[in-house]
Write a protein that holds these residues in place. Sequence first.
Motif, PDB file in Angstrom:
ATOM      1  N   LEU A 150      -8.016   2.572  -4.304  1.00 33.91           N
ATOM      2  CA  LEU A 150      -6.974   2.833  -3.305  1.00 33.91           C
ATOM      3  C   LEU A 150      -7.590   3.437  -2.047  1.00 33.91           C
ATOM      4  O   LEU A 150      -7.192   3.097  -0.927  1.00 33.91           O
ATOM      5  CB  LEU A 150      -5.909   3.769  -3.890  1.00 33.91           C
ATOM      6  CG  LEU A 150      -4.745   4.118  -2.959  1.00 33.91           C
ATOM      7  CD1 LEU A 150      -4.036   2.863  -2.463  1.00 33.91           C
ATOM      8  CD2 LEU A 150      -3.751   5.049  -3.666  1.00 33.91           C
ATOM      9  N   LYS A 160       1.918   1.751  -3.487  1.00 34.83           N
ATOM     10  CA  LYS A 160       0.785   2.207  -4.304  1.00 34.83           C
ATOM     11  C   LYS A 160       0.509   3.695  -4.080  1.00 34.83           C
ATOM     12  O   LYS A 160       0.210   4.431  -5.022  1.00 34.83           O
ATOM     13  CB  LYS A 160      -0.470   1.398  -3.977  1.00 34.83           C
ATOM     14  CG  LYS A 160      -0.495   0.004  -4.578  1.00 34.83           C
ATOM     15  CD  LYS A 160      -1.835  -0.684  -4.282  1.00 34.83           C
ATOM     16  CE  LYS A 160      -1.923  -2.050  -4.932  1.00 34.83           C
ATOM     17  NZ  LYS A 160      -3.229  -2.701  -4.655  1.00 34.83           N
ATOM     18  N   VAL A 161       0.596   4.127  -2.812  1.00 32.14           N
ATOM     19  CA  VAL A 161       0.382   5.543  -2.511  1.00 32.14           C
ATOM     20  C   VAL A 161       1.429   6.403  -3.224  1.00 32.14           C
ATOM     21  O   VAL A 161       1.114   7.433  -3.830  1.00 32.14           O
ATOM     22  CB  VAL A 161       0.423   5.789  -0.986  1.00 32.14           C
ATOM     23  CG1 VAL A 161       0.490   7.287  -0.678  1.00 32.14           C
ATOM     24  CG2 VAL A 161      -0.794   5.173  -0.317  1.00 32.14           C
ATOM     25  N   LEU A 170       0.816  -1.213   0.000  1.00 34.08           N
ATOM     26  CA  LEU A 170       0.000   0.000   0.000  1.00 34.08           C
ATOM     27  C   LEU A 170       0.853   1.269   0.000  1.00 34.08           C
ATOM     28  O   LEU A 170       0.507   2.256  -0.645  1.00 34.08           O
ATOM     29  CB  LEU A 170      -0.933  -0.003   1.208  1.00 34.08           C
ATOM     30  CG  LEU A 170      -2.208  -0.834   1.041  1.00 34.08           C
ATOM     31  CD1 LEU A 170      -3.030  -0.831   2.320  1.00 34.08           C
ATOM     32  CD2 LEU A 170      -3.044  -0.312  -0.120  1.00 34.08           C
ATOM     33  N   SER A 173       0.780   6.492  -6.921  1.00 32.40           N
ATOM     34  CA  SER A 173      -0.479   7.152  -7.279  1.00 32.40           C
ATOM     35  C   SER A 173      -0.454   8.655  -7.064  1.00 32.40           C
ATOM     36  O   SER A 173      -1.242   9.383  -7.662  1.00 32.40           O
ATOM     37  CB  SER A 173      -1.633   6.565  -6.452  1.00 32.40           C
ATOM     38  OG  SER A 173      -1.810   5.198  -6.720  1.00 32.40           O
ATOM     39  N   GLU A 177      -9.020   0.700   0.044  1.00 32.87           N
ATOM     40  CA  GLU A 177      -7.972  -0.104   0.687  1.00 32.87           C
ATOM     41  C   GLU A 177      -7.413   0.613   1.913  1.00 32.87           C
ATOM     42  O   GLU A 177      -7.122  -0.013   2.942  1.00 32.87           O
ATOM     43  CB  GLU A 177      -6.841  -0.398  -0.302  1.00 32.87           C
ATOM     44  CG  GLU A 177      -7.191  -1.403  -1.381  1.00 32.87           C
ATOM     45  CD  GLU A 177      -5.992  -1.720  -2.254  1.00 32.87           C
ATOM     46  OE1 GLU A 177      -5.248  -2.658  -1.917  1.00 32.87           O
ATOM     47  OE2 GLU A 177      -5.790  -1.017  -3.267  1.00 32.87           O
TER      48      GLU A 177
END
Length: 346
Positions: free
Chosen positions: A243, A199-200, A196, A203, A246
């Motif tokens: 996202l 991903k952050v 995560l 993104s 999540e």
Amino acid sequence: MAVRKLDTGKWICECYPAGRGGRRVRKQFTTKGEALAFERHTMEEATNKPWLGEAADRRRLSEVVTLWYNLHGKSLTAGERVYNKLKLVVAALQDPLATDFTAKQFAHYRDKRLSGEIYFNEKWKNGADPVTINLEQSYLSSVFSELSRLGEWTQPNPLETMRKFTTAEKEMAWLTHEQITELLAACNRLGEDLTLIVKVCLSTGARWREAENLGRSQISKHKITFVRTKGKKNRSIPISKELHDELTARKTDKLFKECYFQFMGAIDSTSIKLPRGQLTHVLRHTFAAHFMMSGGNILALQKILGHHDIKMTMRYAHLAPDHLDTALRFNPLSTMHSNITKDKMN
């Protein structure tokens, strides 16, 4: 300046309110206390008597650096680190009077830094690189500039016109879509927190620490607000619903545990090879690179990344699909062929 006893039994005060190069003041007194009181009074009054001239600035370079830290450096994110580095530099320069410090002195200092004659840790025993020395010059020059703005330094900045070493632009790595897929698969094997955080970063273009330190209060509907940033300004970046869901599914106030070394392990387990010093920052570079390659606006990218100076963001401008495309259309060979074609048509 001094108070001393004469052979006659009287006490004499001899002082220089404007420094050794200025006017001398002498006066005799019956007692030592009177002489000391006169000395204090004379020195205090000097600033209100223009005919005595300004008192000489006798501050050492170390005192000026400490003043900068107390008045300004403390407020900077990296202020303490810069202050500690400056103390090492000043010691190596042998702590001259600040008014006597010159670009010539710093030029000789940096020559010794390059050769390794002066080093602060074993890493630079064989000589510091020009980038490091340029940073030291920037730090020291900024001390004089900031104190000048605060009215605490009235002399010229001794390093203002000194040119820095010319250095080659560092390689800026970023990941392809295939590499991103490979990296996320490696992260999944090591834990959800790590996945995560990555991903952050991918993104939003966030720095690793900004993502790793996220709290629940920073997540709103399809948006992340980054606080306590390097640039001292909060910024909000939209995120996908997937996202967002999540992140909000996590139950703790601090969303993630520290995962830096896990990320290092994830990278090592893939085929991805990164330039030195670009471990977690490759995620930020990847966001910016794909943003520009997809036609994003450079000014919008500056706001997303939180860059104070557009020059930092311009590193990604060459990735825009239309960047310098006129070089292809307007180079002399292309225009020559174009003109020949036009002549034939006419």
